[in-house]
Design an enzyme around this catalytic site. Structure first.
Site, PDB file in Angstrom:
ATOM      1  N   ARG A 245      -7.157   0.608   8.137  1.00 31.11           N
ATOM      2  CA  ARG A 245      -7.695  -0.655   8.187  1.00 31.11           C
ATOM      3  C   ARG A 245      -9.175  -0.734   7.478  1.00 31.11           C
ATOM      4  O   ARG A 245      -9.815   0.280   7.899  1.00 31.11           O
ATOM      5  CB  ARG A 245      -7.685  -1.231   9.683  1.00 31.11           C
ATOM      6  CG  ARG A 245      -6.144  -1.710  10.035  1.00 31.11           C
ATOM      7  CD  ARG A 245      -5.813  -2.678   9.123  1.00 31.11           C
ATOM      8  NE  ARG A 245      -4.439  -3.010   9.540  1.00 31.11           N
ATOM      9  CZ  ARG A 245      -3.067  -2.703   9.156  1.00 31.11           C
ATOM     10  NH1 ARG A 245      -3.100  -2.072   8.143  1.00 31.11           N
ATOM     11  NH2 ARG A 245      -2.129  -3.232   9.695  1.00 31.11           N
ATOM     12  N   GLU A 274      -9.930  -8.429   2.866  1.00 28.68           N
ATOM     13  CA  GLU A 274      -8.954  -8.459   1.763  1.00 28.68           C
ATOM     14  C   GLU A 274      -8.491  -9.872   1.670  1.00 28.68           C
ATOM     15  O   GLU A 274      -8.166 -10.661   2.355  1.00 28.68           O
ATOM     16  CB  GLU A 274      -7.697  -7.651   2.709  1.00 28.68           C
ATOM     17  CG  GLU A 274      -7.950  -6.391   2.972  1.00 28.68           C
ATOM     18  CD  GLU A 274      -6.858  -5.665   3.343  1.00 28.68           C
ATOM     19  OE1 GLU A 274      -5.764  -6.115   3.694  1.00 28.68           O
ATOM     20  OE2 GLU A 274      -7.283  -4.422   3.685  1.00 28.68           O
ATOM     21  N   HIS A 293      -3.974  -2.861  -0.604  1.00 24.76           N
ATOM     22  CA  HIS A 293      -3.416  -2.669   0.618  1.00 24.76           C
ATOM     23  C   HIS A 293      -1.703  -2.457   0.198  1.00 24.76           C
ATOM     24  O   HIS A 293      -0.954  -3.504   0.569  1.00 24.76           O
ATOM     25  CB  HIS A 293      -3.654  -3.689   1.607  1.00 24.76           C
ATOM     26  CG  HIS A 293      -3.186  -3.386   2.978  1.00 24.76           C
ATOM     27  ND1 HIS A 293      -3.864  -4.170   3.896  1.00 24.76           N
ATOM     28  CD2 HIS A 293      -2.225  -2.798   3.332  1.00 24.76           C
ATOM     29  CE1 HIS A 293      -3.233  -3.552   4.960  1.00 24.76           C
ATOM     30  NE2 HIS A 293      -2.187  -2.896   4.794  1.00 24.76           N
TER      31      HIS A 293
HETATM   32  P1  NDP Z   1       0.308   5.702  14.833  1.00 21.46           P
HETATM   33  O1  NDP Z   1       0.495   5.283  16.341  1.00 21.46           O
HETATM   34  O2  NDP Z   1       1.550   7.017  15.032  1.00 21.46           O
HETATM   35  O3  NDP Z   1      -0.853   6.599  14.892  1.00 21.46           O
HETATM   36  C1  NDP Z   1      -2.062   5.946  15.131  1.00 21.46           C
HETATM   37  C2  NDP Z   1      -3.102   7.243  15.076  1.00 21.46           C
HETATM   38  O4  NDP Z   1      -4.442   6.544  15.462  1.00 21.46           O
HETATM   39  C3  NDP Z   1      -2.842   8.329  16.285  1.00 21.46           C
HETATM   40  O5  NDP Z   1      -2.917   9.462  15.569  1.00 21.46           O
HETATM   41  C4  NDP Z   1      -4.063   8.122  17.150  1.00 21.46           C
HETATM   42  O6  NDP Z   1      -4.351   9.287  17.720  1.00 21.46           O
HETATM   43  C5  NDP Z   1      -4.965   7.483  16.201  1.00 21.46           C
HETATM   44  N1  NDP Z   1      -6.177   7.004  17.012  1.00 21.46           N
HETATM   45  C6  NDP Z   1      -6.190   6.128  17.861  1.00 21.46           C
HETATM   46  N2  NDP Z   1      -7.305   6.034  18.242  1.00 21.46           N
HETATM   47  C7  NDP Z   1      -7.970   6.997  17.920  1.00 21.46           C
HETATM   48  C8  NDP Z   1      -9.285   7.239  17.895  1.00 21.46           C
HETATM   49  N3  NDP Z   1     -10.201   6.744  18.823  1.00 21.46           N
HETATM   50  N4  NDP Z   1      -9.900   7.977  17.006  1.00 21.46           N
HETATM   51  C9  NDP Z   1      -9.311   8.956  16.086  1.00 21.46           C
HETATM   52  N5  NDP Z   1      -7.833   8.590  15.909  1.00 21.46           N
HETATM   53  C10 NDP Z   1      -7.238   7.486  16.753  1.00 21.46           C
HETATM   54  O7  NDP Z   1       0.609   5.058  14.023  1.00 21.46           O
HETATM   55  P2  NDP Z   1       0.836   5.141  12.371  1.00 21.46           P
HETATM   56  O8  NDP Z   1       0.798   6.425  11.943  1.00 21.46           O
HETATM   57  O9  NDP Z   1       2.297   4.617  12.254  1.00 21.46           O
HETATM   58  O10 NDP Z   1      -0.107   3.889  11.557  1.00 21.46           O
HETATM   59  C11 NDP Z   1      -1.137   4.031  11.603  1.00 21.46           C
HETATM   60  C12 NDP Z   1      -1.939   2.924  11.144  1.00 21.46           C
HETATM   61  O11 NDP Z   1      -1.731   2.976   9.699  1.00 21.46           O
HETATM   62  C13 NDP Z   1      -1.590   1.469  11.431  1.00 21.46           C
HETATM   63  O12 NDP Z   1      -2.051   1.070  12.669  1.00 21.46           O
HETATM   64  C14 NDP Z   1      -2.053   0.677  10.523  1.00 21.46           C
HETATM   65  O13 NDP Z   1      -3.360   0.260  10.808  1.00 21.46           O
HETATM   66  C15 NDP Z   1      -2.059   1.758   9.115  1.00 21.46           C
HETATM   67  N6  NDP Z   1      -1.080   1.539   8.130  1.00 21.46           N
HETATM   68  C16 NDP Z   1      -1.683   1.121   6.821  1.00 21.46           C
HETATM   69  C17 NDP Z   1      -0.727   0.926   5.837  1.00 21.46           C
HETATM   70  C18 NDP Z   1      -0.985   0.633   4.349  1.00 21.46           C
HETATM   71  O14 NDP Z   1      -0.475  -0.205   3.620  1.00 21.46           O
HETATM   72  N7  NDP Z   1      -2.347   1.057   4.220  1.00 21.46           N
HETATM   73  C19 NDP Z   1       0.780   1.069   5.971  1.00 21.46           C
HETATM   74  C20 NDP Z   1       1.188   1.452   7.350  1.00 21.46           C
HETATM   75  C21 NDP Z   1       0.135   1.812   8.349  1.00 21.46           C
HETATM   76  P3  NDP Z   1      -4.208   9.710  19.155  1.00 21.46           P
HETATM   77  O15 NDP Z   1      -3.006   8.885  19.783  1.00 21.46           O
HETATM   78  O16 NDP Z   1      -3.937  11.012  19.156  1.00 21.46           O
HETATM   79  O17 NDP Z   1      -5.539   9.251  19.772  1.00 21.46           O
HETATM   80  C1  DGY Z   2       1.273  -2.048   8.356  1.00 23.84           C
HETATM   81  O1  DGY Z   2       2.241  -1.982   8.374  1.00 23.84           O
HETATM   82  O2  DGY Z   2       0.508  -1.954   9.134  1.00 23.84           O
HETATM   83  C2  DGY Z   2       0.690  -1.905   6.920  1.00 23.84           C
HETATM   84  O3  DGY Z   2      -0.639  -2.321   6.639  1.00 23.84           O
HETATM   85  C3  DGY Z   2       1.640  -2.663   5.926  1.00 23.84           C
HETATM   86  O4  DGY Z   2       2.629  -2.165   5.809  1.00 23.84           O
END
Ligand code: NDP
Ligand code: DGY
Length: 328
Positions: A245, A274, A293
């Site tokens: 984000r 955005e 995005h």
């Molecule tokens: P997950 O919940 O699987 O992963 C989230 C990650 O964030 C975990 O590894 C968690 O690590 C980490 N996290 C949380 N707090 C912290 C912190 N303080 N410091 C470092 N890491 C932290 O979610 P997804 O992988 O499915 O998605 C992740 C994000 O990607 C979404 O929340 C969304 O914002 C973004 N996204 C963007 C897209 C795009 O179009 N660009 C598409 C899809 C998603 P831990 O639990 O080990 O702390």
């Molecule tokens: C999400 O799902 O959070 C992405 O940013 C868009 O797919």
């Protein structure tokens, strides 16, 4: 005999065909949808959600206390067409006993593919190179011209080794990455084992990585995580990529780091705000690649997301287990 009352569902914008069809077939729901592709204006959102039992929203819709008040006591389910949850006031939602559906997993591959594409595009300077072909800057083959950075033998740091972070590491490994580092709230030894990834502090990751990919969720703890201190630690040959984000990054600090040569380049799929205004300083930099995005934007993924979001909503309204329910 009196017919059972229909449940009102409000959808904040058009969704792909599979999700649309699932909602259209739900005989127990009356679906109202905002019909423009532009984000729904706040007033129309508040009007549309009033009295609704279910809300199917996008990441651009801020579901805060005011909106929940506008919705009223009927609201039982919120289904977001996203895995990210930072647009939802989860505390308020939980207080009101509203169930939440979201779309994890189904977009992981598409988003990881995009992250790798963005990383390669940025580190090998593809937009600049394409521009040179078009504007006549390509005069001859030159060993000193248009050089970038390669992944072979490199150290990659992943901020957030969650579903998407792991999928990115899995795709980068065959490029010959030598070492993976990661950060998070706590070590994840099971997931990290596949990449022999080392859990380090955020600043150690910044200092030792050749490539940094931010794949964490946006939370109070990650807001502004990549700031002046972070960029100052980075190598001046290092490349920074953010697909999480925009608010995880302090964009003024990133601009300074890129403009001063503190870091080599950045690739961003997400920004604040955005869309990024077309006169934004980051857009003046050759070493910054910005996408609108599009992490999950494949036809198939968006269709699957829409079906999952529709099924989450319908199951929640019917009091059934939701395919992907957030545990509040
Ligand atoms: P997950 O919940 O699987 O992963 C989230 C990650 O964030 C975990 O590894 C968690 O690590 C980490 N996290 C949380 N707090 C912290 C912190 N303080 N410091 C470092 N890491 C932290 O979610 P997804 O992988 O499915 O998605 C992740 C994000 O990607 C979404 O929340 C969304 O914002 C973004 N996204 C963007 C897209 C795009 O179009 N660009 C598409 C899809 C998603 P831990 O639990 O080990 O702390
Ligand atoms: C999400 O799902 O959070 C992405 O940013 C868009 O797919």
């Amino acid at each position: 005999m009196r017919a059972a009352r229909l449940m009102k569902v409000f959808v904040t914008g058009p969704i792909p065909a599979e999700g649309r069809a699932a909602l259209a077939q739900a005989a127990d729901c009356e679906v109202e949808q905002w019909d423009s592709d532009d984000p729904i204006p706040r007033k129309d959102l508040e009007r549309g959600v009033a009295g609704a039992h279910g809300l199917l929203c996008r990441l651009t819709d801020h579901v805060d206390k005011k909106l929940l008040d506008a919705a009223g006591a009927n609201l039982k389910v919120i289904s977001t067409l996203s895995v990210g949850l930072d647009h939802l006031a989860l505390d308020e939602i939980q207080k009101r006993g509203i169930r939440v559906g979201y779309t994890p997993d189904v977009l992981t591959d598409a988003t990881a593919e995009l992250a790798v594409s963005l990383l390669l595009t940025t580190c090998r300077r593809l937009p600049e190179a394409i521009e040179e072909v078009k504007n006549g800057g390509w005069t001859s083959w030159n060993p000193l011209w248009m050089c970038g950075y390669g992944l072979s033998q490199s150290t990659v740091g992943i901020v957030g080794l969650g579903r998407i972070g792991q999928a990115i590491a899995r795709r980068l490994k065959p490029f010959g990455v030598q070492r993976f580092l990661y950060t998070g709230r706590q070590p994840r030894p099971q997931e990290a084992a596949e990449f022999q990834a080392e859990f380090v502090s955020t600043l150690q990751l910044a200092a030792e990585s050749d490539f940094i990919v931010v794949a964490c969720s946006l939370t109070p703890a990650t807001r502004g995580l990549c700031n002046k201190d972070f960029f100052q630690k980075m190598k001046n040959t290092a490349v920074f990529v953010n697909i999480s984000r925009g608010d995880v990054v302090n964009q003024e600090d990133l601009y300074q780091a890129l403009a001063s040569g503190q870091i080599a380049a950045a690739g961003l799929d997400v920004t604040t705000p955005e869309p990024l205004p077309t006169n934004h300083p980051l857009l003046t930099l050759k070493n910054c690649v910005i996408l609108p995005h599009i992490g999950s934007a494949t036809y198939k993924t968006r269709n699957t997301m829409s079906l999952l979001a529709a099924n989450n909503l319908l199951a929640g309204l019917r009091g059934e287990p939701m395919p992907s329910e957030l545990k509040l």
